[in-house]
Motif scaffolding. Structure first.
Motif, PDB file in Angstrom:
ATOM      1  N   MET A   1     -10.149  -6.651 -33.354  1.00  0.00           N
ATOM      2  CA  MET A   1     -10.303  -5.061 -32.999  1.00  0.00           C
ATOM      3  C   MET A   1      -9.352  -4.673 -34.148  1.00  0.00           C
ATOM      4  N   THR A   2      -9.907  -3.266 -34.335  1.00  0.00           N
ATOM      5  CA  THR A   2      -9.292  -2.394 -35.582  1.00  0.00           C
ATOM      6  C   THR A   2      -8.022  -1.940 -34.946  1.00  0.00           C
ATOM      7  N   ARG A   3      -6.989  -1.387 -35.583  1.00  0.00           N
ATOM      8  CA  ARG A   3      -5.885  -0.661 -35.089  1.00  0.00           C
ATOM      9  C   ARG A   3      -6.553   0.601 -34.420  1.00  0.00           C
ATOM     10  N   GLU A   4      -7.108   1.250 -34.923  1.00  0.00           N
ATOM     11  CA  GLU A   4      -7.778   2.489 -34.176  1.00  0.00           C
ATOM     12  C   GLU A   4      -8.260   2.322 -32.631  1.00  0.00           C
ATOM     13  N   SER A   5      -9.074   0.950 -32.681  1.00  0.00           N
ATOM     14  CA  SER A   5      -9.664   0.515 -31.267  1.00  0.00           C
ATOM     15  C   SER A   5      -8.553   0.198 -30.612  1.00  0.00           C
ATOM     16  N   ILE A   6      -7.579  -0.519 -31.170  1.00  0.00           N
ATOM     17  CA  ILE A   6      -6.369  -0.883 -30.230  1.00  0.00           C
ATOM     18  C   ILE A   6      -5.597   0.292 -29.626  1.00  0.00           C
ATOM     19  N   LEU A   7      -5.331   1.519 -30.433  1.00  0.00           N
ATOM     20  CA  LEU A   7      -4.687   2.552 -30.203  1.00  0.00           C
ATOM     21  C   LEU A   7      -5.480   3.138 -29.123  1.00  0.00           C
ATOM     22  N   ILE A   8      -6.884   3.134 -29.205  1.00  0.00           N
ATOM     23  CA  ILE A   8      -7.666   3.913 -28.203  1.00  0.00           C
ATOM     24  C   ILE A   8      -7.473   3.429 -26.789  1.00  0.00           C
ATOM     25  N   THR A   9      -7.705   1.973 -26.884  1.00  0.00           N
ATOM     26  CA  THR A   9      -7.634   1.105 -25.729  1.00  0.00           C
ATOM     27  C   THR A   9      -6.138   1.295 -24.984  1.00  0.00           C
ATOM     28  N   LEU A  10      -5.333   0.991 -25.618  1.00  0.00           N
ATOM     29  CA  LEU A  10      -3.884   1.250 -25.286  1.00  0.00           C
ATOM     30  C   LEU A  10      -3.434   2.753 -24.563  1.00  0.00           C
ATOM     31  N   THR A  11      -4.059   3.470 -25.232  1.00  0.00           N
ATOM     32  CA  THR A  11      -4.010   5.158 -24.741  1.00  0.00           C
ATOM     33  C   THR A  11      -4.630   5.263 -23.433  1.00  0.00           C
ATOM     34  N   ASP A  12      -5.881   4.679 -23.365  1.00  0.00           N
ATOM     35  CA  ASP A  12      -6.596   4.508 -22.029  1.00  0.00           C
ATOM     36  C   ASP A  12      -5.921   3.750 -20.988  1.00  0.00           C
ATOM     37  N   LEU A  13      -5.282   2.769 -21.432  1.00  0.00           N
ATOM     38  CA  LEU A  13      -4.498   1.894 -20.198  1.00  0.00           C
ATOM     39  C   LEU A  13      -3.208   2.593 -19.786  1.00  0.00           C
ATOM     40  N   ILE A  14      -2.661   3.288 -20.755  1.00  0.00           N
ATOM     41  CA  ILE A  14      -1.621   4.111 -20.246  1.00  0.00           C
ATOM     42  C   ILE A  14      -1.924   5.439 -19.517  1.00  0.00           C
ATOM     43  N   ALA A  15      -3.024   6.076 -19.765  1.00  0.00           N
ATOM     44  CA  ALA A  15      -3.621   7.188 -19.039  1.00  0.00           C
ATOM     45  C   ALA A  15      -4.065   6.801 -17.757  1.00  0.00           C
ATOM     46  N   SER A  16      -4.461   5.631 -17.477  1.00  0.00           N
ATOM     47  CA  SER A  16      -5.399   5.221 -16.201  1.00  0.00           C
ATOM     48  C   SER A  16      -4.431   4.534 -15.051  1.00  0.00           C
ATOM     49  N   VAL A  48       1.945  -6.082 -18.552  1.00  0.00           N
ATOM     50  CA  VAL A  48       0.931  -6.810 -17.745  1.00  0.00           C
ATOM     51  C   VAL A  48      -0.358  -6.429 -18.113  1.00  0.00           C
ATOM     52  N   TYR A  49      -0.548  -4.990 -18.135  1.00  0.00           N
ATOM     53  CA  TYR A  49      -1.842  -4.615 -18.735  1.00  0.00           C
ATOM     54  C   TYR A  49      -2.442  -5.073 -20.073  1.00  0.00           C
ATOM     55  N   ILE A  50      -1.403  -4.880 -21.007  1.00  0.00           N
ATOM     56  CA  ILE A  50      -1.659  -5.573 -22.108  1.00  0.00           C
ATOM     57  C   ILE A  50      -2.240  -6.898 -22.198  1.00  0.00           C
ATOM     58  N   GLU A  51      -1.540  -7.703 -21.552  1.00  0.00           N
ATOM     59  CA  GLU A  51      -1.742  -9.144 -21.324  1.00  0.00           C
ATOM     60  C   GLU A  51      -3.340  -9.469 -20.905  1.00  0.00           C
ATOM     61  N   GLU A  52      -3.673  -8.471 -19.825  1.00  0.00           N
ATOM     62  CA  GLU A  52      -4.892  -8.694 -19.178  1.00  0.00           C
ATOM     63  C   GLU A  52      -6.182  -7.921 -20.205  1.00  0.00           C
ATOM     64  N   GLU A  53      -5.740  -6.720 -20.654  1.00  0.00           N
ATOM     65  CA  GLU A  53      -6.943  -6.167 -21.490  1.00  0.00           C
ATOM     66  C   GLU A  53      -7.059  -6.986 -22.821  1.00  0.00           C
ATOM     67  N   PHE A  54      -6.077  -7.396 -23.397  1.00  0.00           N
ATOM     68  CA  PHE A  54      -6.166  -7.966 -24.788  1.00  0.00           C
ATOM     69  C   PHE A  54      -6.218  -9.276 -24.891  1.00  0.00           C
ATOM     70  N   ASP A  55      -6.034  -9.924 -23.608  1.00  0.00           N
ATOM     71  CA  ASP A  55      -6.094 -11.550 -23.476  1.00  0.00           C
ATOM     72  C   ASP A  55      -5.019 -12.058 -24.384  1.00  0.00           C
ATOM     73  N   VAL A  56      -3.842 -11.661 -24.227  1.00  0.00           N
ATOM     74  CA  VAL A  56      -3.003 -12.185 -25.032  1.00  0.00           C
ATOM     75  C   VAL A  56      -1.656 -12.482 -24.105  1.00  0.00           C
ATOM     76  N   VAL A  57      -0.588 -13.448 -24.570  1.00  0.00           N
ATOM     77  CA  VAL A  57       0.571 -13.623 -23.491  1.00  0.00           C
ATOM     78  C   VAL A  57       1.689 -13.229 -24.268  1.00  0.00           C
ATOM     79  N   GLN A  82      -2.500 -11.436 -31.016  1.00  0.00           N
ATOM     80  CA  GLN A  82      -4.386 -11.665 -30.890  1.00  0.00           C
ATOM     81  C   GLN A  82      -4.315 -12.703 -32.184  1.00  0.00           C
ATOM     82  N   GLU A  83      -3.559 -12.534 -33.332  1.00  0.00           N
ATOM     83  CA  GLU A  83      -3.632 -13.527 -34.358  1.00  0.00           C
ATOM     84  C   GLU A  83      -3.071 -14.900 -33.866  1.00  0.00           C
ATOM     85  N   ALA A  84      -1.944 -14.931 -33.280  1.00  0.00           N
ATOM     86  CA  ALA A  84      -1.259 -16.114 -32.691  1.00  0.00           C
ATOM     87  C   ALA A  84      -2.077 -16.813 -31.882  1.00  0.00           C
TER      88      ALA A  84
END
Length: 87
Positions: A1-16, A48-57, A82-84
């Motif tokens: 994912m690009t930085r911009e798409s991560i920022l948008i997704t992250l913003t949506d996670l926070i807002a919702s 928790v939302y980051i782990e679920e949305e971005f499939d990371v630990v 994500q790289e790890a």
């Protein structure tokens, strides 16, 4: 994912998922605590939302608190996780 798409997704996670009123525009320089009014309990929920949305630990220990200072720092942290996961 690009930085911009991560920022948008992250913003949506926070807002919702977190009960905060975000500014109309959220930038990488937006500070989580001061600008977005996210408190420490909300940060735990956000992890928790980051782990679920971005499939990371997110490691339980050893995470630098500065990761949660700005949206840009958080985007970089997510990219590193994500790289790890690819290795």
């Amino acid at each position: 994912m690009t930085r911009e798409s991560i920022l948008i997704t992250l913003t949506d996670l926070i807002a919702s998922n977190l009960e905060v009123q975000l500014p109309e525009v959220v930038l990488e320089s937006s500070r989580l605590f001061e600008d977005l009014h996210i408190d420490s309990l909300m940060v735990l929920q956000l992890v928790v939302y980051i782990e679920e949305e971005f499939d990371v630990v997110v490691p339980e220990e050893g995470v630098d608190p500065a990761v949660f200072s700005t949206m840009g720092m958080l985007v970089t942290f997510i990219q590193e996780l994500q790289e790890a996961m690819k290795i």
